[in-house]
Design an enzyme around this catalytic site. Sequence first.
Site, PDB file in Angstrom:
ATOM      1  N   GLU A   1       7.333  50.166  23.881  1.00 55.79           N
ATOM      2  CA  GLU A   1       7.622  49.386  25.090  1.00 55.79           C
ATOM      3  C   GLU A   1       6.397  48.604  25.552  1.00 55.79           C
ATOM      4  OE1 GLU A   1       9.322  50.045  29.633  1.00 55.79           O
ATOM      5  OE2 GLU A   1       8.018  51.569  28.734  1.00 55.79           O
TER       6      GLU A   1
ATOM      7  N   GLU B   1      15.224  52.266  35.820  1.00 50.50           N
ATOM      8  CA  GLU B   1      13.858  52.701  36.069  1.00 50.50           C
ATOM      9  C   GLU B   1      13.288  51.924  37.255  1.00 50.50           C
ATOM     10  OE1 GLU B   1      10.096  54.004  33.315  1.00 50.50           O
ATOM     11  OE2 GLU B   1      10.755  51.936  33.146  1.00 50.50           O
TER      12      GLU B   1
END
Length: 259
Positions: free
Chosen positions: A141, A238
């Site tokens: 990521e 998130e």
Amino acid sequence: MPRFAANLSMMFNEWEFLDRFKAAADAGFDAVEFLFPYEYPSEQVGLALAGGGLEQALFNLPPGDWAKGERGMAAIPGREAEFRAGIDTALAYAHETGVKRLHMMAGHADPKDPAAQNAYRASIGYAADKLAEHGIDLLLEPINGKDMPGYFLNDFDMAAAYVREAGRPNVKLQFDMYHCELIHGDVSGKLKALYPLSGHVQIASANGRHEPDAFGPNYPQLFAELDGLGYGGFVGCEYRPKAGTLEGLGWFAEYRKQA
């Protein structure tokens, strides 16, 4: 329609961690993710997950000493033994939760440093091969430099290059739309370009990392694009609720109704 996973590290903080699973299920989620489970015995995490009837979408490999500011070890030469031990630790939790995706944090390092690059490549190869034995994907990521200054993997194109270079089917991109907006803008364009490499998606508003119905990106459009691309994975929520978790779930109500 996307399958939303509540991120229990940021959402449902009104409850103790092991109680957040049931709270998320009661709110209509059928999956969860979180940053790290390692403060709790793996059996307790597995029981909390099963008790909520939930699926585990994702969590991270151990990041080093988080309290001291460490954000992963994969790109840091000299941390190989600790990094590899962390994979074994994560696999115990993977066994208890049935998770099929683990995110590997790179750590603070210069992305142009050949030593860091080589350490990162070696970490990808070792972790991917180890996780493949258990049917688990390894996710990379990119994280924006505003939230995490000095982070090694800070660009989506760079992350895509590492995914391609790895040449392993279980190495994939973790496409966080929040980070993409802050790093590159044009989330839609990046999504279409990098979708074939992506194994997980996350969301938050660009303004304050709050609920996805706040300022940018255009999430209804992006969710429709995910459907059009045939994405069948999870969308991790998130984000940090602006007021309270339940008070901020108005955006989720319509999708829950459709489900």
